[in-house]
Enzyme design. Structure first.
Site, PDB file in Angstrom:
ATOM      1  N   ASP A   9       0.859  -1.179   0.000  1.00 15.42           N
ATOM      2  CA  ASP A   9       0.000   0.000   0.000  1.00 15.42           C
ATOM      3  C   ASP A   9       0.900   1.235   0.000  1.00 15.42           C
ATOM      4  O   ASP A   9       1.708   1.420   0.916  1.00 15.42           O
ATOM      5  CB  ASP A   9      -0.892  -0.013   1.245  1.00 15.42           C
ATOM      6  CG  ASP A   9      -2.026   0.993   1.170  1.00 15.42           C
ATOM      7  OD1 ASP A   9      -2.191   1.626   0.110  1.00 15.42           O
ATOM      8  OD2 ASP A   9      -2.736   1.149   2.178  1.00 15.42           O
ATOM      9  N   ASP A 103      -2.875   2.437  -6.054  1.00 14.89           N
ATOM     10  CA  ASP A 103      -1.785   2.462  -5.082  1.00 14.89           C
ATOM     11  C   ASP A 103      -1.756   1.256  -4.153  1.00 14.89           C
ATOM     12  O   ASP A 103      -1.100   1.291  -3.119  1.00 14.89           O
ATOM     13  CB  ASP A 103      -1.869   3.738  -4.240  1.00 14.89           C
ATOM     14  CG  ASP A 103      -3.130   3.805  -3.387  1.00 14.89           C
ATOM     15  OD1 ASP A 103      -4.127   3.151  -3.748  1.00 14.89           O
ATOM     16  OD2 ASP A 103      -3.125   4.509  -2.368  1.00 14.89           O
ATOM     17  N   GLU A 104      -2.395   0.165  -4.538  1.00 18.11           N
ATOM     18  CA  GLU A 104      -2.555  -0.944  -3.596  1.00 18.11           C
ATOM     19  C   GLU A 104      -2.719  -2.246  -4.360  1.00 18.11           C
ATOM     20  O   GLU A 104      -3.419  -2.303  -5.369  1.00 18.11           O
ATOM     21  CB  GLU A 104      -3.781  -0.673  -2.724  1.00 18.11           C
ATOM     22  CG  GLU A 104      -4.055  -1.655  -1.635  1.00 18.11           C
ATOM     23  CD  GLU A 104      -5.314  -1.298  -0.870  1.00 18.11           C
ATOM     24  OE1 GLU A 104      -5.591  -1.986   0.128  1.00 18.11           O
ATOM     25  OE2 GLU A 104      -6.031  -0.351  -1.265  1.00 18.11           O
TER      26      GLU A 104
END
Length: 370
Positions: A9, A103-104
């Site tokens: 993350d 983003d993860e």
């Protein structure tokens, strides 16, 4: 063989990109989002968080808490480009990569492509390469299933790495507050507290029958996760019935313009996820708007078109049209949500006819990223 799962993350992703690209913002409290009285914070930098600034917070409230807060307009095209760099690193590390957003992602590194000998070393190398390539930091969680890896990645943010081994899982989960369990939201956590269930140990003492009676089908999920059981594989090609995003507001909205701005950001989140699925999903023909009022009554509005919706602009525009059909006179809004369904394959442009059961995805919008 026991799986080796990493959850990665990025730390305050949007804000971190802005601080990287604009040196005068470094070390200062930054919020990505609209700065007007009707604006909303998308992501806050770590310098802003000690003041209580969080994602989904009205901008006026954020400024009140942090008078020196600097607002920056989002640049989603830049965030997507950086995301592609990060994703390339993920695929260097693992054959099985399941992106959750820009983003993860989850990585299954049971098959150690880099032959480093452990998932922890792989996670360290992923973090190193991300920083070397992008100048940004990421936090990672390592464990034997997705649920535990997700929880682990939140433990030492920012720029953290946390490992939950099989022998440690039971005691870790028993000590964990129920509100820290991924999948237990604020409303459910408050209800659990009212029932004097405050930790994993308290939850574990409940029978599966009791949890199912109190919470329905999700009660079985609670019963399993508190015991560290999660058999979900990392699936890079999962087909979903729908992709959606929603936001519950810390203070109810009353202004139409503020709601329109939120719909625009929800649409960006949906586009992010559609792009994260790479070539497997080309959009959806049905758009649904969800509105929950301050008194907790709820309604939905939807429409279906022959042309799939796949861009944020098209999704937002359609969402605003649906919102204009809703009665907002003298009513405040607690939650807004958008979802696209009737998904089509980007390759075939035909409806996906074999959705995986239980694969509706609703993203809690713009988590306090990182």
């Amino acid at each position: 063989m026991m799986r080796k799962i990493i959850h990665v993350d990025m730390d305050a992703f949007y804000a971190a990109v802005e601080q990287r690209d604009h040196p005068h913002l470094r070390g200062k409290p930054v919020a990505v989002g609209g700065s007007s009285q009707r604006g909303v914070v998308a992501t806050a930098s770590y310098e802003a968080r000690p003041f209580g600034v969080r994602s989904a917070m009205p901008s006026w409230q954020a400024i009140r808490r942090c008078p020196d807060l600097i607002f920056v307009k989002p640049r989603f095209e830049v965030y997507r480009a950086v995301s592609q760099q990060i994703r390339a690193i993920f695929h260097e590390a693992a054959d099985l990569v399941e992106p959750l957003s820009l983003d993860e992602a989850y990585l299954d590194v049971t098959n150690d492509k880099w032959q480093l000998g452990s998932a922890t070393l792989v996670a360290q190398e992923v973090k190193r390469r991300i920083h070397e390539t992008t100048g940004l930091t990421a936090s990672a969680g390592v464990s034997y299933n997705k649920f535990l890896a997700k929880i682990a990645s939140d433990q030492r943010k920012p720029n953290g790495l946390f490992v939950i081994t099989p022998p440690e899982a039971e005691s870790f989960l028993e000590a964990l507050p129920v509100e820290k369990f991924h999948g237990i939201g604020k409303v459910t956590a408050a209800r659990l507290h009212q029932m004097n269930l405050r930790t994993g140990a308290d939850l574990k003492a409940c029978t599966e029958a009791d949890l199912t009676r109190w919470f329905g089908k999700v009660g079985k999920f609670y019963y399993q996760i508190v015991r560290g059981v999660d058999e979900r594989p990392v699936n890079p090609n999962r087909i979903r019935k729908s992709v959606g995003a929603e936001r519950t507001f810390s203070q109810n909205l009353t202004q139409l313009e503020a709601m329109k701005e939120v719909l625009g950001q929800l649409a960006e989140r949906i586009e992010d996820h559609l792009q994260a699925k790479e070539a497997t999903v080309g959009g959806g023909r049905t758009l649904t708007l969800k509105v929950r009022y301050g008194d907790f009554t709820q309604l939905t509005r939807s429409f279906t078109d022959t042309t799939p919706l796949h861009t944020a602009a098209a999704i937002a525009q359609a969402g605003v049209r649906l919102l204009q059909e809703v009665d907002l006179q003298e009513r405040d809004v607690r939650l807004l949500g958008l979802s696209v369904s009737n998904l089509v394959s980007e390759a075939s442009a035909l409806p996906e006819d074999q959705p995986t059961p239980g694969t509706q995805l609703v993203l809690p919008f713009l988590k306090a990223s990182g």
